[in-house]
Design a protein around this motif. Sequence first.
Motif, PDB file in Angstrom:
ATOM      1  N   UNK A 291     -10.544  -8.677  -4.899  1.00 23.80           N
ATOM      2  CA  UNK A 291     -10.462  -7.633  -3.869  1.00 23.80           C
ATOM      3  C   UNK A 291     -10.123  -8.234  -2.509  1.00 23.80           C
ATOM      4  N   UNK A 292     -10.774  -9.342  -2.161  1.00 26.70           N
ATOM      5  CA  UNK A 292     -10.527 -10.000  -0.892  1.00 26.70           C
ATOM      6  C   UNK A 292      -9.088 -10.476  -0.790  1.00 26.70           C
ATOM      7  N   UNK A 293      -8.587 -11.141  -1.835  1.00 25.45           N
ATOM      8  CA  UNK A 293      -7.240 -11.708  -1.795  1.00 25.45           C
ATOM      9  C   UNK A 293      -6.171 -10.617  -1.697  1.00 25.45           C
ATOM     10  N   UNK A 294      -6.353  -9.528  -2.433  1.00 26.74           N
ATOM     11  CA  UNK A 294      -5.382  -8.430  -2.369  1.00 26.74           C
ATOM     12  C   UNK A 294      -5.421  -7.747  -1.002  1.00 26.74           C
ATOM     13  N   UNK A 295      -6.614  -7.598  -0.431  1.00 29.17           N
ATOM     14  CA  UNK A 295      -6.746  -6.997   0.900  1.00 29.17           C
ATOM     15  C   UNK A 295      -6.080  -7.874   1.949  1.00 29.17           C
ATOM     16  N   UNK A 296      -6.268  -9.188   1.834  1.00 30.96           N
ATOM     17  CA  UNK A 296      -5.639 -10.119   2.762  1.00 30.96           C
ATOM     18  C   UNK A 296      -4.121 -10.025   2.672  1.00 30.96           C
ATOM     19  N   UNK A 297      -3.604  -9.875   1.445  1.00 25.12           N
ATOM     20  CA  UNK A 297      -2.154  -9.780   1.261  1.00 25.12           C
ATOM     21  C   UNK A 297      -1.572  -8.570   1.977  1.00 25.12           C
ATOM     22  N   UNK A 298      -2.228  -7.401   1.859  1.00 26.38           N
ATOM     23  CA  UNK A 298      -1.676  -6.206   2.508  1.00 26.38           C
ATOM     24  C   UNK A 298      -1.824  -6.292   4.023  1.00 26.38           C
ATOM     25  N   UNK A 299      -2.841  -6.974   4.511  1.00 26.25           N
ATOM     26  CA  UNK A 299      -2.976  -7.157   5.958  1.00 26.25           C
ATOM     27  C   UNK A 299      -1.915  -8.100   6.503  1.00 26.25           C
ATOM     28  N   UNK A 300      -1.287  -8.869   5.618  1.00 27.65           N
ATOM     29  CA  UNK A 300      -0.168  -9.736   5.999  1.00 27.65           C
ATOM     30  C   UNK A 300       1.172  -9.081   5.683  1.00 27.65           C
ATOM     31  N   UNK A 301       1.192  -7.778   5.612  1.00 29.42           N
ATOM     32  CA  UNK A 301       2.416  -7.031   5.314  1.00 29.42           C
ATOM     33  C   UNK A 301       3.563  -7.482   6.213  1.00 29.42           C
TER      34      UNK A 301
ATOM     35  N   UNK B 196       1.015  -6.516  -8.460  1.00 24.43           N
ATOM     36  CA  UNK B 196      -0.130  -6.883  -9.293  1.00 24.43           C
ATOM     37  C   UNK B 196      -0.847  -8.058  -8.643  1.00 24.43           C
ATOM     38  N   UNK B 197      -2.112  -8.270  -8.981  1.00 28.47           N
ATOM     39  CA  UNK B 197      -2.940  -9.220  -8.228  1.00 28.47           C
ATOM     40  C   UNK B 197      -2.393 -10.637  -8.121  1.00 28.47           C
ATOM     41  N   UNK B 198      -1.727 -11.144  -9.156  1.00 30.34           N
ATOM     42  CA  UNK B 198      -1.306 -12.544  -9.124  1.00 30.34           C
ATOM     43  C   UNK B 198      -0.059 -12.782  -8.289  1.00 30.34           C
ATOM     44  N   UNK B 199       0.651 -11.699  -7.880  1.00 29.60           N
ATOM     45  CA  UNK B 199       1.896 -11.871  -7.119  1.00 29.60           C
ATOM     46  C   UNK B 199       1.799 -11.317  -5.706  1.00 29.60           C
ATOM     47  N   UNK B 200       0.809 -10.481  -5.420  1.00 28.78           N
ATOM     48  CA  UNK B 200       0.783  -9.770  -4.141  1.00 28.78           C
ATOM     49  C   UNK B 200       0.647 -10.715  -2.948  1.00 28.78           C
ATOM     50  N   UNK B 201      -0.070 -11.842  -3.119  1.00 25.13           N
ATOM     51  CA  UNK B 201      -0.209 -12.781  -2.008  1.00 25.13           C
ATOM     52  C   UNK B 201       1.086 -13.532  -1.746  1.00 25.13           C
ATOM     53  N   UNK B 202       1.894 -13.739  -2.808  1.00 27.49           N
ATOM     54  CA  UNK B 202       3.190 -14.407  -2.653  1.00 27.49           C
ATOM     55  C   UNK B 202       4.252 -13.445  -2.139  1.00 27.49           C
ATOM     56  N   UNK B 203       4.050 -12.152  -2.377  1.00 29.40           N
ATOM     57  CA  UNK B 203       5.001 -11.129  -1.944  1.00 29.40           C
ATOM     58  C   UNK B 203       4.244  -9.992  -1.261  1.00 29.40           C
ATOM     59  N   UNK B 204       3.712 -10.223  -0.047  1.00 34.41           N
ATOM     60  CA  UNK B 204       2.981  -9.165   0.663  1.00 34.41           C
ATOM     61  C   UNK B 204       3.856  -7.929   0.841  1.00 34.41           C
ATOM     62  N   UNK B 205       3.271  -6.731   0.789  1.00 35.29           N
ATOM     63  CA  UNK B 205       4.052  -5.499   0.923  1.00 35.29           C
ATOM     64  C   UNK B 205       4.874  -5.483   2.204  1.00 35.29           C
ATOM     65  N   UNK B 206       6.121  -5.036   2.100  1.00 29.47           N
ATOM     66  CA  UNK B 206       6.934  -4.905   3.308  1.00 29.47           C
ATOM     67  C   UNK B 206       6.529  -3.634   4.054  1.00 29.47           C
ATOM     68  N   UNK B 207       6.994  -3.518   5.286  1.00 30.05           N
ATOM     69  CA  UNK B 207       6.541  -2.428   6.163  1.00 30.05           C
ATOM     70  C   UNK B 207       7.120  -1.071   5.797  1.00 30.05           C
ATOM     71  N   UNK B 208       8.061  -1.022   4.844  1.00 28.96           N
ATOM     72  CA  UNK B 208       8.669   0.252   4.461  1.00 28.96           C
ATOM     73  C   UNK B 208       7.840   1.022   3.437  1.00 28.96           C
TER      74      UNK B 208
END
Length: 458
Positions: A35-45, A219-231
């Motif tokens: 949960x922490x890692x995925x949340x961090x990834x989206x905050x780095x959008x 998915x959890x294993x890729x979201x930190x490597x590919x943070x969501x873009x702003x679109x």
Amino acid sequence: MSVVDVWPEGSMALLTQSEADALSLSSSGELYDLYRDCSLAVLNSGAITDNSKELLENFKNFEINIIRNERGLKLELINPPSTAIVDGQVIKKLRRHLYAVLRDIVQINTFSKIFHEAFSSGFEDESAFYTNLIFVILRNANVLQAGLKPNLAVCWGGHSIGKEEYDYTYKVGLELGLRGIDICTGCGPGVMEGPMKGSLQGCSEQCAQEHCRMIGLTEPSIIAAEPPNSMVTDLIILPDIEKRLEAFVRLGHNLIIFPGGPGTAEELLYILSIKLCGENKHNLLPLILTGNKECEPYFKALEDFLKLCFGNEITRYYDLIIDDPKQVAEKVKENNQSILEHRTITHDSYCYNWALKIPHELQIPHEVTHEFMASLNLSRNQEPWSLACNLRSAFSGIVAGNVKEPGIKLVAEHGPFKLHGDKDIIQGMDKLLQSFIKQGRVLLSKKKYKPCYELVED
């Protein structure tokens, strides 16, 4: 230490006590780490990175805590990335993405328990279970809209692309947006962002921004490597790469593949494996390969490899359109009409392709290990769809070794993954991968690439 509070809205404003306890900072368990890692990834959008290990190490002091009180639920962000905060508040779109993470991690935990209970009690139809699970996740994310005519174009391709290729993806997205066609991508940078940005412009020119859907599946294993873009307007986290890929093909109506690297080869082989199955002979799932004029060498290398593995007839399964964004969009619109007519006749859902047969081998989650990679059958002594399935797993493992934290760690500790296969297939695979490396399609980093794989001829 900086602390920022976020108050979830809607259904995610309420969690059971056990759900909140499992995700809380005090639990310090495996689910909390996820949960922490995925949340961090989206905050780095919008962050330009493809190294999950690096991202997580840069924010070691970030934590997220769930606090239940009389008002419902509060998320406490401890040392969040400063780029996510404006005037003491988390940017509104990022707040929505945080709610999506909370929703989907709770679902992953819940469905994992249901899965184990179902199979321990003798439930045998694993394939149907996965397909129904994906449907429920997408429905809960409100991206399945009953009665809406086929209108969703899935865009696949590389996160590591040059400006000219990015501009081409933007132009395709613009043409799609002008025709009111929704976009779905893997939600990261590069090809995952360009079509969305172009579509937003096209929808704006048609005064239809409020109807412009930009769905991002990760998915959890890729979201930190590919943070969501702003679109991205709708973010959905699937449990693993297999569920993510199945969600793409059951949710989407057209698949558009732009140039990319090993991950794009994985996606192409995944869909070809499905299309090569006899059960899908009459199922419409249009596939378009496209890029700008300078990408012709890329597509030639890709087609040479496909013809080597499956014969010249493999070209029947896709359309190749070079340097013509308008033609791509017109083809998508034409395909949407054909799909509408087909599903009306067959009574299959407009918003979820239930009729599509996906081989069970493509649905099973595999942990990428040296043993698993060495066991892959990359020879011709199998059905074409099965060869495509095994090749897809090989490229998936290479992606893991390049950008996913567990894969990077395995390669660092035990050396490169070894892949075995027929001489011509191995040589063809080496030639294709070398072309990816030469064209800079493997990593965003400009450092010299050290392969995470070793190809062995049998």
